[in-house]
Design a protein around this motif. Sequence first.
Motif, mmCIF file in Angstrom:
data_model
loop_
_atom_site.group_PDB
_atom_site.id
_atom_site.type_symbol
_atom_site.label_atom_id
_atom_site.label_comp_id
_atom_site.label_asym_id
_atom_site.label_seq_id
_atom_site.Cartn_x
_atom_site.Cartn_y
_atom_site.Cartn_z
ATOM 1 N N LEU A 125 8.861 -15.257 64.375
ATOM 2 C CA LEU A 125 8.589 -15.934 65.644
ATOM 3 C C LEU A 125 7.384 -16.856 65.485
ATOM 4 O O LEU A 125 7.362 -17.969 66.026
ATOM 5 N N ASN A 126 6.361 -16.423 64.716
ATOM 6 C CA ASN A 126 5.224 -17.292 64.416
ATOM 7 C C ASN A 126 5.692 -18.567 63.730
ATOM 8 O O ASN A 126 5.282 -19.678 64.085
ATOM 9 N N ALA A 127 6.570 -18.389 62.715
ATOM 10 C CA ALA A 127 7.085 -19.555 61.995
ATOM 11 C C ALA A 127 7.818 -20.471 62.956
ATOM 12 O O ALA A 127 7.682 -21.700 62.882
ATOM 13 N N GLY A 155 8.810 -10.062 45.677
ATOM 14 C CA GLY A 155 7.402 -10.421 45.831
ATOM 15 C C GLY A 155 7.029 -11.625 44.992
ATOM 16 O O GLY A 155 6.361 -12.546 45.466
ATOM 17 N N ILE A 156 7.508 -11.643 43.726
ATOM 18 C CA ILE A 156 7.133 -12.761 42.838
ATOM 19 C C ILE A 156 7.754 -14.064 43.339
ATOM 20 O O ILE A 156 7.094 -15.098 43.392
ATOM 21 N N LEU A 157 9.058 -13.981 43.743
ATOM 22 C CA LEU A 157 9.706 -15.199 44.232
ATOM 23 C C LEU A 157 9.038 -15.695 45.507
ATOM 24 O O LEU A 157 8.910 -16.901 45.718
ATOM 25 N N ALA A 158 8.595 -14.760 46.369
ATOM 26 C CA ALA A 158 7.937 -15.181 47.610
ATOM 27 C C ALA A 158 6.657 -15.935 47.313
ATOM 28 O O ALA A 158 6.330 -16.918 47.986
ATOM 29 N N ARG A 186 11.197 -19.599 54.027
ATOM 30 C CA ARG A 186 11.752 -19.067 52.774
ATOM 31 C C ARG A 186 10.840 -17.997 52.207
ATOM 32 O O ARG A 186 11.303 -16.984 51.676
ATOM 33 N N LEU A 187 9.535 -18.229 52.335
ATOM 34 C CA LEU A 187 8.576 -17.232 51.860
ATOM 35 C C LEU A 187 8.782 -15.917 52.607
ATOM 36 O O LEU A 187 8.836 -14.842 52.000
ATOM 37 N N LEU A 188 8.923 -16.026 53.941
ATOM 38 C CA LEU A 188 9.134 -14.814 54.736
ATOM 39 C C LEU A 188 10.436 -14.134 54.337
ATOM 40 O O LEU A 188 10.514 -12.906 54.277
ATOM 41 N N ALA A 210 21.392 -13.537 46.845
ATOM 42 C CA ALA A 210 21.392 -15.002 46.811
ATOM 43 C C ALA A 210 21.524 -15.661 48.179
ATOM 44 O O ALA A 210 21.002 -16.733 48.388
ATOM 45 N N TRP A 211 22.218 -15.001 49.110
ATOM 46 C CA TRP A 211 22.450 -15.671 50.391
ATOM 47 C C TRP A 211 21.242 -15.616 51.313
ATOM 48 O O TRP A 211 21.060 -16.468 52.153
ATOM 49 N N LEU A 212 20.405 -14.572 51.155
ATOM 50 C CA LEU A 212 19.400 -14.293 52.190
ATOM 51 C C LEU A 212 18.363 -15.395 52.373
ATOM 52 O O LEU A 212 18.136 -15.831 53.487
ATOM 53 N N PRO A 213 17.717 -15.895 51.307
ATOM 54 C CA PRO A 213 16.672 -16.896 51.549
ATOM 55 C C PRO A 213 17.216 -18.146 52.232
ATOM 56 O O PRO A 213 16.545 -18.703 53.099
ATOM 57 N N ASP A 214 18.431 -18.559 51.876
ATOM 58 C CA ASP A 214 19.007 -19.732 52.514
ATOM 59 C C ASP A 214 19.325 -19.467 53.975
ATOM 60 O O ASP A 214 18.939 -20.221 54.854
#
Lengths: 503, 112
Positions: free
Chosen positions: A358-360, A291-294, A302-304, A231-235
Motif C-alpha cells: 500500500l505504501n508503494a 533475499g539476494i534477488l530482492a 519488484r523488490l517487495l 518465475a511468475w510472482l515478481p512480474d
Amino acid sequence: MDSLVPLFVIIPLGIAFIIPLIWQVTRGVFRFLPGAGMLAMAVLAFFMLFNLGGESIVYKVGGWEPVNNIPIGIHLVADPLSLMMLIIVNMIGLFAALFSIPYIDKYTGENYYYSLFSLMVAGMNGVVLTGDLFNMFVFLEVSVIASYSLVAFGSSRDELEASFKYQVLGGIASLMILFALAMTYWYTGTVNIADASEIIRSGTGTGTAIFIQLFLLTGFGLKAAMIPFHAWLPDAHSSAPSPVSAMLSGVLIKAIGAYAILRLFFSMFSLSIEIGYILIILSVLSMILGGILASGQWDYKRLLAYSSISQMGYVIMAAGIAMVVLVRGQDAGIAALAMAGGLFHMFNHSIIKGLLFLNAGAVEYATGTRNLKELGGLASVLPITSATSLGATFSIAGIPPFNGFFSKLIIIIAAVQARLYLLALIAVIMSIVTLAYFMKVQRHIFLDKVKSARFAKVREVPWLMSLPMVVMAIMCLVMSIMIIPGVRDTFLMDAVNALLSIK
Amino acid sequence: MIPYMLCFVLFLVGLYGVLTRKNIIKIIIGLCIMEYSLYIFLAMTGYIEGGSAPIIDPSKPAGLVVDPLPQAFVLTAIVIGLATTALLLAIAIRLYKKYKTFDIDRINTLKG
C-alpha cells in the motif's frame, strides 16, 4: 453457530454479483460495500474464534448426513486455523478495499474491479474453510481466475504480459493439483480430507502417498511461489494495481499456497521425513535466493515481490522443521513451537507486506513512478506514508518491539532446539539481508534529497488511502501481544493444535 | 494399462507444446490438451470393468455400475477449464492489439 459458517462464502459472492447489477443506481455508496462485507466477516471470524474455545465445527452443505460414517456431500470445517486465516484474509481485504477507493478511480470499469475483488476473497475464504479436496480445487480456481484478471486490470503492456505468464504457470499448477486429486480419489475412494486421512494413515501404500504429495507440492509450490517455481510472482505482483498486489502478496500466496500445503501435509497425509527435508530445502532456497534477488532490484514493487518469496521461506521452513521433529520422535513441544512461529510469521507477514505494497501504491499514486533511482526525499512531503513505511521496515527486518522480531525469534529458537543449527544461522543472516534491502528502499525513496523538480508539488495521499496504512502500522506494533501467554493460547496455539492434532 | 499410458502421452504432448512453442495461441492449445488428458484420467478412475451407467431403475435389480462421482468432477473441471481458456484467449487478443504479434520472444518487456 453452525449455520454462520457458509456466510463467509455467501457474503463476498453475493457482493460480487450485486455490484455490477446495481452499480449505475448509486455508485458512490457501493464502493464501500466490499469493505463493509469484509469488516463484517472479520468480526464474525473473531467472534467465532473466541466462542469456539479450540473446538471445530463442521457444516454439511445441503444437509447431507454421513451414511455408515462415510461422509457424502461437501463439508465446511471451521477450526481455529481456518478462522485465523479468515481473519487475515478479510482484514487485509478490508484495508486493500478501502485503499482501492481513491486509487482505482483513474481506471474505467470500477464496478468490475470491486466485483472481481470480492470474488477473489470469496474463493480464498472457501479454500480455507473447506474440508473437501475437490471443493478446495474449485474455490482455488475461483480466486486465481479473479486474480488473473485483476493483475491485467490496467491492460497496459506490462500488466497483460505478467497476467499471461501468471495464467500459464497458474494453469499448469492447477493441473498438477487436479492430477494429485484424481490420484487421491483413485487411492482412497474419497475426497473428504478427514476421511482420506484415515484411509491414507491406516494404509500401506507409502509410495503412492509420497507420489501424490510430490504433485501437490509442485502445484501448491507454484501457487505459493517457492523458489524453483517463482518465475511468475515478481512480474504479476509488481505489475498489478497496488491494492491488488497487497492482496496477492499479503494473502493469496498464503491462503492458496502455504495454507493448503500446511493443511494437506499435516492433516491428511502421514508425516514423512523425506517431505520434511524437501520442504526445508525449498524454503532455504526461497529465503536465500529471494533475499539476494530482492537486493538487486530498482523497482520498488519488484523488490517487495522478491522479498515476499524470501519471507514465505520462513513460514515453510517452520513447517519443515515441525515435520522433521515429529517424524524423528523428538519432543512434540518443539514442533508446536516451530509451527507457532511459522503461523505467527504468516500472520505478521500478511500485515507487513500488505502495508508495504500500500505504501508503494501511495508513492506511485503521488509521484507517478516507482523507480528507486528517480525518487528521493519524499519523507517531508509524504509524512504518513513515510512513517508507516518505516514501521513496516523495522517490523519485517525484525527490530525488537515489532511483531516481525518475535515471529522470527520463535522460528530461530525452534530451529536451535531441533538441533538444526545451520537453519537457525541462515534465518539470522537472511534477516540481516532483509534489513539491508529495506534500508535501501528507505534511503532512496524517503530520505536522500529530492532528485527531480516534478516531485516538488507532491501532496500526501487522500485520507482513505492513509487510514488503512496507519491502522496497519499500528497493528505491526500491537500484534506483538500475541506472544503474551493468555492471548497466545486462544489465538495461536489452538491453530497449532488443530494442525498438528496434539492435545 | 494402455489407456493410462495413452492418457499420460497426451499430457506430455500438451506439456511439450507449452514448453517449446513460441506462439501464444499454440501455448494455450497445449494447456487445453493437458487439461483434456486429465479429464480422461479422472473419468477412468471411476471406470469399472463391465459396469453400466449409474441410473437406478426400480423395476430392474441394481447391477454393476460405474462410479458417477468422477464424472461430476470432470463436468465441474470442464466448466472451470472453459473460464480459464476464455480468459487466456481474451488476454491473448489484448496482447496482440498492443504488440501486433503472437510471438512470445517479442513480448518481453518484463524480465521474469
